[in-house]
Design an enzyme around this catalytic site. Structure first.
Site, short mmCIF file in Angstrom:
data_model
loop_
_atom_site.label_atom_id
_atom_site.label_comp_id
_atom_site.label_asym_id
_atom_site.label_seq_id
_atom_site.Cartn_x
_atom_site.Cartn_y
_atom_site.Cartn_z
N ALA A 10 5.84 39.76 58.58
CA ALA A 10 6.47 38.91 59.60
C ALA A 10 7.96 39.21 59.61
O ALA A 10 8.65 38.99 58.61
CB ALA A 10 6.23 37.44 59.29
N MET A 11 8.46 39.72 60.73
CA MET A 11 9.86 40.14 60.83
C MET A 11 10.56 39.31 61.91
O MET A 11 10.29 39.45 63.09
CB MET A 11 9.95 41.63 61.16
CG MET A 11 9.29 42.52 60.11
SD MET A 11 9.42 44.29 60.52
CE MET A 11 11.19 44.55 60.38
N GLY A 13 13.80 39.43 62.47
CA GLY A 13 15.02 40.09 62.94
C GLY A 13 16.20 39.80 62.05
O GLY A 13 17.28 40.37 62.25
N GLY A 14 16.03 38.94 61.05
CA GLY A 14 17.10 38.64 60.11
C GLY A 14 17.06 39.58 58.92
O GLY A 14 16.15 40.38 58.74
N ILE A 15 18.06 39.45 58.06
CA ILE A 15 18.20 40.36 56.92
C ILE A 15 17.08 40.18 55.91
O ILE A 15 16.60 41.15 55.33
CB ILE A 15 19.59 40.19 56.27
CG1 ILE A 15 19.82 41.26 55.21
CG2 ILE A 15 19.76 38.78 55.70
CD1 ILE A 15 21.24 41.27 54.66
N MET A 36 7.12 37.17 65.81
CA MET A 36 6.44 36.11 66.55
C MET A 36 7.39 35.43 67.53
O MET A 36 8.47 34.97 67.14
CB MET A 36 5.85 35.08 65.58
CG MET A 36 4.66 35.61 64.82
SD MET A 36 3.98 34.41 63.64
CE MET A 36 5.12 34.61 62.29
N CYS A 106 5.15 24.31 60.99
CA CYS A 106 5.00 25.66 61.56
C CYS A 106 4.40 26.61 60.54
O CYS A 106 3.46 27.36 60.85
CB CYS A 106 6.35 26.17 62.04
SG CYS A 106 6.29 27.79 62.82
N GLY A 130 9.65 37.00 54.35
CA GLY A 130 10.94 37.09 53.65
C GLY A 130 11.36 35.80 52.99
O GLY A 130 12.56 35.58 52.79
N CYS A 203 14.47 26.13 65.45
CA CYS A 203 14.46 27.25 66.40
C CYS A 203 14.36 26.80 67.85
O CYS A 203 14.90 27.45 68.74
CB CYS A 203 13.32 28.23 66.06
SG CYS A 203 11.66 27.56 66.27
#
Length: 379
Positions: A10-11, A13-15, A36, A106, A130, A203
């Site tokens: 699961a990515m 987009g953060g570090i 997602m 979630c 992460g 979010c």
């Protein structure tokens, strides 16, 4: 052929999730990245620019990492699933006079289930995220424990993940600190991720105006609830408020009333549209009931055990004796705890291990002489 098999990461987009994917790729897993799309902020009527894991920038950041390392990346649109489960839950809890925790909801009901379903379709044995936490198998149980970075530890938000899901989950960052993650990203040339600011907002409420979000979401709510009474702890009317759903237990700022002393929301009464205000000592409780349990370390808690119990994410935790009654846990704190809010998650720890967690149903004070639970307060 990969060294360890195929894994869906699961990515956001953060570090953190990006470095998790990099680590697994370097370890020899055949990585498949997935971002997602949970929410379209423009549809909420907010005014702030879309940020966080649902934004186009974040999706592109995740894809760029995948492209640079040569593994596939997909976008998974789960806006319908997310809206039905998380948004409806979020607004519904406030309308019930409780304080929701959408991140736990979630993780528990949307992200893990959605990832595992797609993992099966993509022939991935495992999924990875992460999160700063650890998972180990012991005595036939998959046990969540705290991450090495005490400030970033996210074990609190993972208590609801099922045993079946934990068995297929990898958390590569659990033994690392945030500083180490930044160093790893720098060494590999991902400076955009290193310099990217982190979002700590919900979010789907990136302007942090949850009251405005609820008003836009529930037509006519503001008119229905406006004009209820603020009361003190003795029942004296102090003034009018904007409506009980727009307040939370422990709230001090934004009350719109001056009493000559620091006032806090100590109780919310949905049925009568009343909000009780008191001093900080009036927030103190030493017992609570927690429902909708999910246990991690043990299959059941047959005898009372001593734990450190957290009643909010950044809570340091308080020593408590807990025991299970059916699908509920009763907790007896060894000292007073301030601001226990029904609707929030309670998580029980033995050392670094998550014993389990659930949703706070009520809090109360106990008889100091007999130790009998009494003066229960449904707030």
């Amino acid at each position: 052929m990969s060294k360890h098999g195929r894994i869906l990461v699961a990515m956001s987009g953060g570090i953190d999730s990006s470095v998790a994917a990099v680590m697994l790729h370097e370890e020899g897993y055949e990585v498949v990245g997935m971002t997602m799309k949970t929410w379209d902020y423009a549809s909420s009527g907010g005014t702030k620019k879309e940020t966080g894991c649902c934004s186009l920038d974040s999706i592109n950041d995740a894809r760029n990492v995948a492209v640079s390392l040569g593994f596939p990346h997909y976008i998974l649109d789960i806006r319908n699933e997310f809206g039905d489960a998380v948004i409806d839950y979020f607004t519904g809890e406030y309308i019930e006079g409780r304080t929701p925790n959408p991140c736990v909801m979630c993780n528990t009901h949307i992200k893990w289930d959605a990832l595992l379903r797609r993992a099966d379709k993509l022939d991935c044995e495992f999924i990875a995220t992460g999160h700063y936490a650890n998972i180990r198998e012991e005595n036939g149980r998959h046990i969540i424990s705290k991450g090495a970075d005490t400030w970033k530890d996210q074990s609190y938000v993972l208590w609801g993940v099922s045993q079946e899901s934990l068995a297929r989950t990898k958390l590569p960052l659990g033994h690392l600190t945030k500083a180490t993650i930044r160093e790893m990203a720098t060494e590999r040339g991902f400076m955009d991720l290193v310099n990217k600011s982190e979002s700590y907002e919900i979010c789907f409420v990136p302007d942090n105006d949850y009251r405005g979000f609820i008003k836009r979401r529930v037509e006519g709510l503001e008119e229905r609830v406006k004009g209820g009474n603020f009361l003190d702890t003795d029942g004296k009317i102090l003034g009018k408020h904007e409506g009980y759903p727009f307040y939370t237990i422990g709230q001090r700022k934004g009350l719109g009333i001056a009493l000559g002393y620091p006032a806090f929301v100590t109780e919310i009464r949905k049925e009568t549209n009343e909000v009780i205000l008191g001093r900080d000592k009036d927030l103190e409780r030493d017992g609570m009931v927690v429902g909708q349990l999910n246990l991690s370390k043990y299959a059941s808690i047959d005898n009372p055990i001593e734990t450190i119990t957290k009643v909010r994410y950044k809570d340091a935790g308080t020593p408590a004796t807990i025991w299970q009654e059916g699908n509920k846990i009763k907790a007896h704190f060894h000292e007073q705890v301030s601001g226990i809010a029904p609707g929030q998650a309670a998580v029980f720890y033995e050392g670094n291990d998550v014993v389990g967690g659930g949703w706070i149903m009520k809090s109360f004070k106990q008889d100091a002489t007999s130790g009998i639970f009494m003066a229960e307060v449904d707030r």
